[in-house]
Design a protein around this motif. Structure first.
Motif, PDB file in Angstrom:
ATOM      1  N   VAL A 103      54.659  43.082  -3.692  1.00  0.00           N
ATOM      2  CA  VAL A 103      53.292  42.554  -3.703  1.00  0.00           C
ATOM      3  C   VAL A 103      52.423  43.572  -4.422  1.00  0.00           C
ATOM      4  CG1 VAL A 103      51.267  41.983  -2.321  1.00  0.00           C
ATOM      5  CG2 VAL A 103      53.505  41.164  -1.621  1.00  0.00           C
ATOM      6  N   THR A 104      51.931  43.214  -5.576  1.00  0.00           N
ATOM      7  CA  THR A 104      51.080  44.125  -6.334  1.00  0.00           C
ATOM      8  C   THR A 104      49.753  44.329  -5.616  1.00  0.00           C
ATOM      9  OG1 THR A 104      52.060  43.478  -8.448  1.00  0.00           O
ATOM     10  CG2 THR A 104      49.879  44.495  -8.531  1.00  0.00           C
ATOM     11  N   VAL A 105      49.361  45.590  -5.490  1.00  0.00           N
ATOM     12  CA  VAL A 105      48.015  45.928  -5.028  1.00  0.00           C
ATOM     13  C   VAL A 105      47.089  46.053  -6.230  1.00  0.00           C
ATOM     14  CG1 VAL A 105      46.612  47.633  -3.809  1.00  0.00           C
ATOM     15  CG2 VAL A 105      48.930  47.095  -2.987  1.00  0.00           C
ATOM     16  N   PHE A 106      47.594  46.736  -7.267  1.00  0.00           N
ATOM     17  CA  PHE A 106      46.851  46.862  -8.520  1.00  0.00           C
ATOM     18  C   PHE A 106      47.826  47.314  -9.596  1.00  0.00           C
ATOM     19  CE2 PHE A 106      44.345  49.242 -11.665  1.00  0.00           C
ATOM     20  CZ  PHE A 106      43.462  48.238 -12.032  1.00  0.00           C
ATOM     21  N   GLN A 107      47.559  46.912 -10.830  1.00  0.00           N
ATOM     22  CA  GLN A 107      48.354  47.400 -11.957  1.00  0.00           C
ATOM     23  C   GLN A 107      47.514  47.397 -13.213  1.00  0.00           C
ATOM     24  OE1 GLN A 107      51.726  44.714 -12.179  1.00  0.00           O
ATOM     25  NE2 GLN A 107      50.615  43.266 -13.470  1.00  0.00           N
ATOM     26  N   GLY A 108      47.890  48.268 -14.157  1.00  0.00           N
ATOM     27  CA  GLY A 108      47.130  48.319 -15.396  1.00  0.00           C
ATOM     28  C   GLY A 108      47.471  49.539 -16.228  1.00  0.00           C
ATOM     29  N   PRO A 109      46.664  49.790 -17.279  1.00  0.00           N
ATOM     30  CA  PRO A 109      46.897  50.928 -18.167  1.00  0.00           C
ATOM     31  C   PRO A 109      46.196  52.179 -17.639  1.00  0.00           C
ATOM     32  CG  PRO A 109      45.146  49.551 -19.051  1.00  0.00           C
ATOM     33  CD  PRO A 109      45.600  48.899 -17.775  1.00  0.00           C
ATOM     34  N   ARG A 146      40.540  52.229 -20.276  1.00  0.00           N
ATOM     35  CA  ARG A 146      39.825  50.989 -20.592  1.00  0.00           C
ATOM     36  C   ARG A 146      39.976  50.590 -22.053  1.00  0.00           C
ATOM     37  NH1 ARG A 146      36.900  49.432 -16.313  1.00  0.00           N
ATOM     38  NH2 ARG A 146      36.603  50.985 -14.646  1.00  0.00           N
ATOM     39  N   ALA A 147      40.265  51.549 -22.911  1.00  0.00           N
ATOM     40  CA  ALA A 147      40.483  51.221 -24.327  1.00  0.00           C
ATOM     41  C   ALA A 147      41.723  50.365 -24.512  1.00  0.00           C
ATOM     42  CB  ALA A 147      40.607  52.499 -25.148  1.00  0.00           C
ATOM     43  N   ALA A 148      42.615  50.360 -23.503  1.00  0.00           N
ATOM     44  CA  ALA A 148      43.850  49.576 -23.605  1.00  0.00           C
ATOM     45  C   ALA A 148      43.703  48.160 -23.068  1.00  0.00           C
ATOM     46  CB  ALA A 148      44.981  50.295 -22.867  1.00  0.00           C
ATOM     47  N   PHE A 149      42.537  47.821 -22.481  1.00  0.00           N
ATOM     48  CA  PHE A 149      42.320  46.447 -22.031  1.00  0.00           C
ATOM     49  C   PHE A 149      42.416  45.512 -23.245  1.00  0.00           C
ATOM     50  CE2 PHE A 149      39.398  47.495 -18.164  1.00  0.00           C
ATOM     51  CZ  PHE A 149      40.423  48.257 -17.612  1.00  0.00           C
ATOM     52  N   ASP A 150      42.953  44.328 -23.037  1.00  0.00           N
ATOM     53  CA  ASP A 150      43.192  43.392 -24.135  1.00  0.00           C
ATOM     54  C   ASP A 150      42.035  42.390 -24.240  1.00  0.00           C
ATOM     55  OD1 ASP A 150      44.116  41.674 -26.032  1.00  0.00           O
ATOM     56  OD2 ASP A 150      45.849  40.961 -24.886  1.00  0.00           O
ATOM     57  N   SER A 176      37.132  40.086 -12.639  1.00  0.00           N
ATOM     58  CA  SER A 176      38.085  41.119 -12.269  1.00  0.00           C
ATOM     59  C   SER A 176      38.757  41.696 -13.515  1.00  0.00           C
ATOM     60  CB  SER A 176      39.145  40.545 -11.319  1.00  0.00           C
ATOM     61  OG  SER A 176      40.163  41.484 -11.049  1.00  0.00           O
ATOM     62  N   PHE A 177      39.174  40.821 -14.424  1.00  0.00           N
ATOM     63  CA  PHE A 177      39.855  41.274 -15.632  1.00  0.00           C
ATOM     64  C   PHE A 177      38.930  42.117 -16.503  1.00  0.00           C
ATOM     65  CE2 PHE A 177      41.334  40.801 -20.008  1.00  0.00           C
ATOM     66  CZ  PHE A 177      42.643  41.244 -19.870  1.00  0.00           C
ATOM     67  N   GLU A 178      37.694  41.697 -16.628  1.00  0.00           N
ATOM     68  CA  GLU A 178      36.749  42.447 -17.456  1.00  0.00           C
ATOM     69  C   GLU A 178      36.479  43.828 -16.881  1.00  0.00           C
ATOM     70  OE1 GLU A 178      33.346  39.938 -17.691  1.00  0.00           O
ATOM     71  OE2 GLU A 178      34.342  38.437 -18.963  1.00  0.00           O
ATOM     72  N   ARG A 179      36.415  43.915 -15.553  1.00  0.00           N
ATOM     73  CA  ARG A 179      36.075  45.189 -14.916  1.00  0.00           C
ATOM     74  C   ARG A 179      37.259  46.145 -14.829  1.00  0.00           C
ATOM     75  NH1 ARG A 179      33.060  46.176  -9.037  1.00  0.00           N
ATOM     76  NH2 ARG A 179      33.117  48.464  -9.165  1.00  0.00           N
ATOM     77  N   TYR A 180      38.432  45.590 -14.476  1.00  0.00           N
ATOM     78  CA  TYR A 180      39.575  46.443 -14.176  1.00  0.00           C
ATOM     79  C   TYR A 180      40.792  46.219 -15.085  1.00  0.00           C
ATOM     80  CZ  TYR A 180      37.207  47.512  -9.756  1.00  0.00           C
ATOM     81  OH  TYR A 180      36.308  47.924  -8.796  1.00  0.00           O
ATOM     82  N   GLY A 181      40.747  45.204 -15.947  1.00  0.00           N
ATOM     83  CA  GLY A 181      41.916  44.910 -16.766  1.00  0.00           C
ATOM     84  C   GLY A 181      43.029  44.219 -16.007  1.00  0.00           C
TER      85      GLY A 181
END
Length: 208
Positions: free
Chosen positions: A45-51, A117-121, A136-141
Motif C-alpha cells: 500500500v503506497t503511502v507516497f511516491q515520487g522523484p 519538483r523539476a522532475a514532475f511531468d 494532489s498531483f500539482e502539489r506533490y507529483g
C-alpha cells in the motif's frame, strides 16, 4: 540525479502470498502488469511516491517517519473490493482510517523538502483525475494525497476495456478477503507502473 522512490506499508507474509494469488485470479486469462512476486514486485500500500533529490537519506528519513507515526505493531484494513481506476488500473481498494491519514501526513512532512519538483511531468494527462487528484498531483507529483488519498494494493494494469471487464466480473469469479494485515514500512525503488521493485530500507511499524 533524480531517484524515483516510495514509502509503503507491506502486508504480513500470509497476506503477501494472498495478494499475489489474487492478482492471478482477478486477471484470469489476462496478465496484469507488472506481475507481483515475493522476490520482485511486492504487494504493498503506497503511502507516497515520487522523484527525490540525491540528498535524501532513506534510512534516516524512514526512521523519522516511524518515530513520528507511533503506529501499532500491526494495521488491519478492511477491503472495499476490487475496483477500476482510469486508465486501465485494477486496485484492491482498502479503507482509509485516520491512522493511515496520519501516516501519510507525517511522511509528507518529512519528505517534501527532498522532492525534485523539476522532475514532475507537466505533460501528464490528468483529464480523468478528480479535482482533488489534480491538486494532489500539482502539489506533490503524486495523484493520491490528502483528500485524494486512496489506500489500495495495485493488482496491475491492462488495456482500459480489459480492466473494466475484469473488475465487473470479479465478484462472480473471485473470493476477495475482507481484511488485510500490514506489519512493516518499506522505503522502496519504483519500478514498472510505480511498482515496489526493490526494498531500500525496511522497518517494523512499531519501533522496538
Amino acid at each position: 540525479m533524480t531517484r524515483w522512490l516510495g514509502i509503503a506499508l507491506l502486508p504480513s507474509a500470509g497476506h503477501r502470498t494472498t495478494a499475489i494469488r489474487l492478482q492471478r485470479e482477478v486477471g484470469g486469462d489476462h496478465v496484469l502488469r507488472p506481475p507481483l512476486s515475493p522476490e520482485g514486485n511486492l504487494p504493498h500500500v503506497t503511502v507516497f511516491q515520487g522523484p527525490f533529490l540525491d540528498s535524501l537519506d532513506p534510512a534516516a528519513e524512514l526512521d523519522r517517519i516511524v518515530a513520528a507515526v507511533d503506529a501499532p505493531e500491526r494495521i488491519v484494513l478492511a477491503s472495499h473490493g476490487v475496483v477500476h481506476q482510469p486508465t486501465g488500473w485494477v486496485f484492491l481498494s482498502l479503507e482509509r482510517p485516520s491512522l493511515l491519514e496520519r501516516i501519510q501526513q507525517a511522511t509528507l512532512k518529512v519528505l517534501e523538502p527532498y522532492l525534485d519538483r523539476a522532475a514532475f511531468d507537466p505533460s501528464k494527462d490528468v483529464s480523468r483525475f478528480t479535482p482533488d487528484e489534480r491538486e494532489s498531483f500539482e502539489r506533490y507529483g503524486y495523484r493520491y494525497t490528502g483528500p485524494a488519498y486512496a489506500p489500495h494494493i495495485t493488482l496491475g494494469r491492462a488495456e482500459e476495456a480489459v480492466a473494466v471487464e475484469l473488475v465487473r466480473s470479479t465478484p462472480e469469479r473471485v473470493d476477495v478477503p475482507g481484511t488485510w494485515v500490514f506489519d512493516r514500512f518499506s522505503f522502496y525503488v519504483m519500478g514498472e507502473n510505480g511498482a515496489h521493485a526493490e526494498i531500500l530500507e525496511e522497518r517494523t511499524l512499531a519501533p522496538r
